[in-house]
Design a protein around this motif. Sequence first.
Motif, PDB file in Angstrom:
ATOM      1  N   ALA A  20      59.614 -21.889 -85.090  1.00  0.00           N
ATOM      2  CA  ALA A  20      59.288 -22.697 -86.266  1.00  0.00           C
ATOM      3  C   ALA A  20      57.779 -22.844 -86.416  1.00  0.00           C
ATOM      4  CB  ALA A  20      59.957 -24.061 -86.161  1.00  0.00           C
ATOM      5  N   LEU A  21      57.089 -23.103 -85.282  1.00  0.00           N
ATOM      6  CA  LEU A  21      55.638 -23.284 -85.330  1.00  0.00           C
ATOM      7  C   LEU A  21      54.951 -22.076 -85.956  1.00  0.00           C
ATOM      8  CD1 LEU A  21      54.278 -24.857 -82.029  1.00  0.00           C
ATOM      9  CD2 LEU A  21      54.103 -25.724 -84.351  1.00  0.00           C
ATOM     10  N   VAL A  22      55.376 -20.891 -85.540  1.00  0.00           N
ATOM     11  CA  VAL A  22      54.730 -19.688 -86.062  1.00  0.00           C
ATOM     12  C   VAL A  22      55.169 -19.438 -87.501  1.00  0.00           C
ATOM     13  CG1 VAL A  22      54.174 -17.292 -85.574  1.00  0.00           C
ATOM     14  CG2 VAL A  22      54.795 -18.805 -83.708  1.00  0.00           C
ATOM     15  N   ALA A  23      56.462 -19.645 -87.768  1.00  0.00           N
ATOM     16  CA  ALA A  23      56.989 -19.332 -89.100  1.00  0.00           C
ATOM     17  C   ALA A  23      56.373 -20.232 -90.169  1.00  0.00           C
ATOM     18  CB  ALA A  23      58.511 -19.458 -89.111  1.00  0.00           C
ATOM     19  N   ILE A  24      56.094 -21.483 -89.828  1.00  0.00           N
ATOM     20  CA  ILE A  24      55.496 -22.393 -90.817  1.00  0.00           C
ATOM     21  C   ILE A  24      54.193 -21.813 -91.356  1.00  0.00           C
ATOM     22  CG2 ILE A  24      54.292 -24.595 -91.036  1.00  0.00           C
ATOM     23  CD1 ILE A  24      56.505 -25.732 -89.203  1.00  0.00           C
ATOM     24  N   GLY A  25      53.409 -21.230 -90.462  1.00  0.00           N
ATOM     25  CA  GLY A  25      52.164 -20.609 -90.899  1.00  0.00           C
ATOM     26  C   GLY A  25      52.421 -19.540 -91.945  1.00  0.00           C
ATOM     27  N   LEU A  26      53.440 -18.714 -91.688  1.00  0.00           N
ATOM     28  CA  LEU A  26      53.772 -17.654 -92.640  1.00  0.00           C
ATOM     29  C   LEU A  26      54.157 -18.238 -93.990  1.00  0.00           C
ATOM     30  CD1 LEU A  26      55.997 -15.125 -90.719  1.00  0.00           C
ATOM     31  CD2 LEU A  26      53.817 -14.686 -91.812  1.00  0.00           C
ATOM     32  N   THR A  27      55.027 -19.267 -93.926  1.00  0.00           N
ATOM     33  CA  THR A  27      55.543 -19.787 -95.187  1.00  0.00           C
ATOM     34  C   THR A  27      54.437 -20.461 -95.996  1.00  0.00           C
ATOM     35  OG1 THR A  27      56.973 -21.453 -96.128  1.00  0.00           O
ATOM     36  CG2 THR A  27      56.605 -21.654 -93.834  1.00  0.00           C
ATOM     37  N   ILE A  28      53.484 -21.110 -95.297  1.00  0.00           N
ATOM     38  CA  ILE A  28      52.398 -21.774 -96.036  1.00  0.00           C
ATOM     39  C   ILE A  28      51.487 -20.733 -96.695  1.00  0.00           C
ATOM     40  CG2 ILE A  28      50.277 -23.108 -95.735  1.00  0.00           C
ATOM     41  CD1 ILE A  28      51.905 -24.774 -93.669  1.00  0.00           C
ATOM     42  N   VAL A  29      51.125 -19.720 -95.925  1.00  0.00           N
ATOM     43  CA  VAL A  29      50.240 -18.691 -96.475  1.00  0.00           C
ATOM     44  C   VAL A  29      50.929 -17.958 -97.632  1.00  0.00           C
ATOM     45  CG1 VAL A  29      49.060 -16.541 -95.954  1.00  0.00           C
ATOM     46  CG2 VAL A  29      48.943 -18.428 -94.356  1.00  0.00           C
ATOM     47  N   MET A  30      52.221 -17.708 -97.453  1.00  0.00           N
ATOM     48  CA  MET A  30      52.960 -17.005 -98.493  1.00  0.00           C
ATOM     49  C   MET A  30      53.066 -17.860 -99.750  1.00  0.00           C
ATOM     50  SD  MET A  30      56.510 -14.945 -97.886  1.00  0.00           S
ATOM     51  CE  MET A  30      56.427 -15.337 -96.198  1.00  0.00           C
ATOM     52  N   GLY A  31      53.366 -19.135 -99.551  1.00  0.00           N
ATOM     53  CA  GLY A  31      53.531 -20.018-100.690  1.00  0.00           C
ATOM     54  C   GLY A  31      52.219 -20.295-101.403  1.00  0.00           C
ATOM     55  N   LEU A  32      51.179 -20.468-100.632  1.00  0.00           N
ATOM     56  CA  LEU A  32      49.902 -20.886-101.209  1.00  0.00           C
ATOM     57  C   LEU A  32      49.149 -19.719-101.828  1.00  0.00           C
ATOM     58  CD1 LEU A  32      48.027 -23.327-101.494  1.00  0.00           C
ATOM     59  CD2 LEU A  32      46.990 -22.686 -99.338  1.00  0.00           C
ATOM     60  N   MET A  33      49.116 -18.605-101.097  1.00  0.00           N
ATOM     61  CA  MET A  33      48.250 -17.511-101.554  1.00  0.00           C
ATOM     62  C   MET A  33      49.016 -16.269-101.984  1.00  0.00           C
ATOM     63  SD  MET A  33      45.070 -17.817 -98.933  1.00  0.00           S
ATOM     64  CE  MET A  33      45.911 -18.126 -97.406  1.00  0.00           C
ATOM     65  N   GLU A  34      50.355 -16.342-101.898  1.00  0.00           N
ATOM     66  CA  GLU A  34      51.189 -15.189-102.213  1.00  0.00           C
ATOM     67  C   GLU A  34      50.826 -13.988-101.347  1.00  0.00           C
ATOM     68  OE1 GLU A  34      51.298 -14.435-106.392  1.00  0.00           O
ATOM     69  OE2 GLU A  34      52.489 -16.236-106.746  1.00  0.00           O
ATOM     70  N   VAL A  35      50.416 -14.271-100.119  1.00  0.00           N
ATOM     71  CA  VAL A  35      50.079 -13.187 -99.207  1.00  0.00           C
ATOM     72  C   VAL A  35      51.164 -13.109 -98.136  1.00  0.00           C
ATOM     73  CG1 VAL A  35      48.509 -12.500 -97.372  1.00  0.00           C
ATOM     74  CG2 VAL A  35      47.603 -13.262 -99.552  1.00  0.00           C
ATOM     75  N   VAL A  36      51.757 -11.929 -97.993  1.00  0.00           N
ATOM     76  CA  VAL A  36      52.734 -11.731 -96.941  1.00  0.00           C
ATOM     77  C   VAL A  36      51.950 -11.319 -95.704  1.00  0.00           C
ATOM     78  CG1 VAL A  36      54.818 -10.510 -96.277  1.00  0.00           C
ATOM     79  CG2 VAL A  36      54.387 -10.981 -98.667  1.00  0.00           C
ATOM     80  N   ASN A  37      51.688 -12.296 -94.836  1.00  0.00           N
ATOM     81  CA  ASN A  37      50.742 -12.054 -93.754  1.00  0.00           C
ATOM     82  C   ASN A  37      51.386 -11.362 -92.564  1.00  0.00           C
ATOM     83  OD1 ASN A  37      48.643 -11.986 -92.040  1.00  0.00           O
ATOM     84  ND2 ASN A  37      48.488 -14.187 -91.744  1.00  0.00           N
ATOM     85  N   PHE A  38      51.398 -10.051 -92.626  1.00  0.00           N
ATOM     86  CA  PHE A  38      52.015  -9.278 -91.553  1.00  0.00           C
ATOM     87  C   PHE A  38      51.223  -9.416 -90.251  1.00  0.00           C
ATOM     88  CE2 PHE A  38      53.712  -5.631 -89.375  1.00  0.00           C
ATOM     89  CZ  PHE A  38      55.015  -5.606 -89.811  1.00  0.00           C
ATOM     90  N   ALA A  39      49.945  -9.772 -90.352  1.00  0.00           N
ATOM     91  CA  ALA A  39      49.105  -9.880 -89.157  1.00  0.00           C
ATOM     92  C   ALA A  39      49.319 -11.204 -88.428  1.00  0.00           C
ATOM     93  CB  ALA A  39      47.634  -9.717 -89.523  1.00  0.00           C
ATOM     94  N   HIS A  40      50.201 -12.025 -88.970  1.00  0.00           N
ATOM     95  CA  HIS A  40      50.438 -13.323 -88.348  1.00  0.00           C
ATOM     96  C   HIS A  40      50.893 -13.182 -86.897  1.00  0.00           C
ATOM     97  CE1 HIS A  40      50.751 -17.607 -89.397  1.00  0.00           C
ATOM     98  NE2 HIS A  40      51.598 -17.670 -88.402  1.00  0.00           N
TER      99      HIS A  40
END
Lengths: 292, 260, 320
Positions: A20-40
Amino acid sequence: MTSLIITQILNGLTIGLIFALVAIGLTIVMGLMEVVNFAHGSFYMFGGYITFFVFSAVGSFWLGLVVAPVACAILGLGLYYAIIRPLRKRHPLEPLVALVGVAMICRQLIRNIWGAEPKLLPIPFGRVQVSLAGAEFTYPIYFFVVMGVGVAALLALYLLFRKSDVGIRCLAAIQDRDTAMSMGVNVDRIGSLMLVIVMGVAGLAGGLVGPIFSVYPTMGLELIGLLFVIAIVGGLGSIGGAVIAGVTIAMTKSISSIFVSGNISDILAYCVLLAILLIRPRGIMGLATVME
Amino acid sequence: MSAGQATPILETRDLLLHFGGVVATDHVSFGLPEGQVRALIGPNGAGKTSFFNLLTGVLRPQGGRIFFKGRDITHMPPYRRVKLGIGRSFQVVNLFPELTVKENVQIAVQASLKQKNHLFERVERQEISRRTDEILSQYEWIRDPDQEAGALIYPEQKKLETILALALEPELVLLDEPTAGVDENDIGLITDMINTLSQNRTILLTDHDIKFVMKIAQRITVMDQGRIISEGTPSEVASDPRVDECYFGGLVECQTTYSS
Amino acid sequence: MSLSPRFRLLLGAAILVLVLLPLLGQPYLIYLLTMSLIFGIFAMAYDLLYGFTGLVSFGHSVFYGLPAYAMGMVAVTVFKYPNPLVMIAAAMLTGLVLGCLIGFVCTFARGIYMALVTFAFAQIIELLVLHDPWGITQGENGIMGLRAAPLSLGGLTVDLFSGVGLYYLVLGLIIASYLVIRALVNSPLGDVFKGIKQNEERLLSLGYNPRPYKVAAFGLSGMFAGLAGAMAVFLNNSIVPSMVDWAVGAEILLITIMGGAGTLIGPIAAAFLIIFAESYAASYLGGGNWVYVMGGLYIAVVMFLPGGIFRTRYLKKAFV
């Protein structure tokens, strides 16, 4: 048998919180900047290796756990200015391609420095005698520590998004980017700040799992797919959703692994995700319609 | 508008839609006889566009029913309503920006053909392109049908928007602000289009250009805060004190603010 | 989308070069060219779904790998009937059916959620292939020895399934696939596909139910991806689980975006670029360091060629 099941539930909880800790970062970046951060996932890996590095250089695992998030946050800022910011006006899948490139390079970099073999961090503390629901067994204290740190970090993120001005603006931008921008929310600035925060969190998570799974160059890449599913099944921008999705997945895997082989428990985990996605096509706590 | 048309082509009963605490349509009961040109007016936020979206199925009501030609269509998906004969244009230009003008019209034309396999049969394809050309040739302003729709200037996009709705040959046409952002000349053109059309169709339109509405509508329905507050011929509505109230000083002054 | 004379000339020249290249007589070059063409077919299949219909799939490895396993079933593990035409037909049919099935399920969701359903499918299928519960896929080992016998047509024997013969077969198939897909996207059906990408809401208001069209796009994309998978089986003479690895699906997504989604030719060009860059980087840089080149290539193309290599202003002005 009961003790085995309880052990697996505790394991599932621990791992689920990390997911969850890691996934939250993905979801925030995706939601906020529309960036699918594969480098996460790479930052999760960096966190693990930085912790390992500090541990092997200084001898303190805990110092490593402090250095890792800070270093990852700084690296996150670098990623923002090098890749994400220049590509922020593009179709969302174009930054994805570049970030896949970044993830590939990061993995090879780590492999060149520390080699392909897993590096195991010694598990701090011993085991504790647990008696729960009539079962007696020993369980590593460190897992409880991870749960504690995980919950604390999640709580901190929750407070950030509910109580702080910048967090509320960020959530507003995740829900409706255009409206938020027209109301004076600087999405770029908030985006860079959020990236720094979530990369730090990913680094922390990577350090935390070091003693559990050991650290190895593909630890980020092999997790990233699952993390995406957790992030989106949870609902974009939703911390609660990510926790529910993360713990559900980890539990499904750990409990079913008592009865079936590893592959089948993974299949079950994905079937659960598939079911959730089809029942709630916008995620457990879905609020945003971005990227539809 | 002839007498003796007992059942309206379109009817809503007690239509209720709210977003959270905001009421968009407040128990709207509305009837539209076949062949009529009806205008729906009201201040911004009166619920006109929400009402349109309910009729076309983009939004679903929390209560009430919608009937088209006597059939209950309340829970029908948008595309099936179109098949029954309800076509619409949008307030905001809503085209396929990277398709050419011709392809835009073609998509609408092939949608209007009932045959299931129309996308594969050669004869059908010839029919599609024949009718597309026929429609295109009616409009002089279309100089280059192979231009991308996204490259047209705004008033042209707006007109193309209306053409798409008409290409479906619907029995009931819903036009959402056909004159918004269009200059005086083109309003004349759109007026002509609608007049020709109204000979064998029912039309429901919304618009902020009161002069245009007064000229073209046979009857006018006025909405305010999600409710119908007045209905009648243009002159009846213009002299209705309730309408004056919601428009702050009457329709005539309103005209000057909106059409500027 | 009609091609300008200059573009036709360039395309013709490219085909001529491809026809003549085997005269150099380098087997490894032929292998790389064949692989590039196979990925070109695969990338066009992906482009049909993503570039034209606007549907993102994170699980296209399924449509490349499972048809290959269907060939394995036909030829080796179940029916033991190694007829090349039956094998190819089985692969394409599997791709088509699988595309329709997965397309049907995943289009309940939309956008990124739909993409993730495809991803979950890909994961489940990859794990099933590795686990091999029904003894079809032979798990981690994969299936070997699939190359079909040379075709004999009245005394004349042509080997279309290895070496130069296979190369020309794949070259023919990619040209045919290009023509078919191009005709498809320029047909009324293709207009509806493009309509889904550009404005699904408007399509609804014109009386279309987009779902059957989306399912069709998945099915057709799956069919061509299956064809690519089938050719890869002949080329490598084996089916390995890495064919259903989701990374294959990710790679084809990258290739399509790099090449320029919605251009067909662009993704083919990108397939050549990636296959050759990968192979040469790997042969010059040991210890996995070729990854730096590939990673750098992905970043550089996105940074400096917005919209893909075939969408740059220069190329557009010159050829289209």
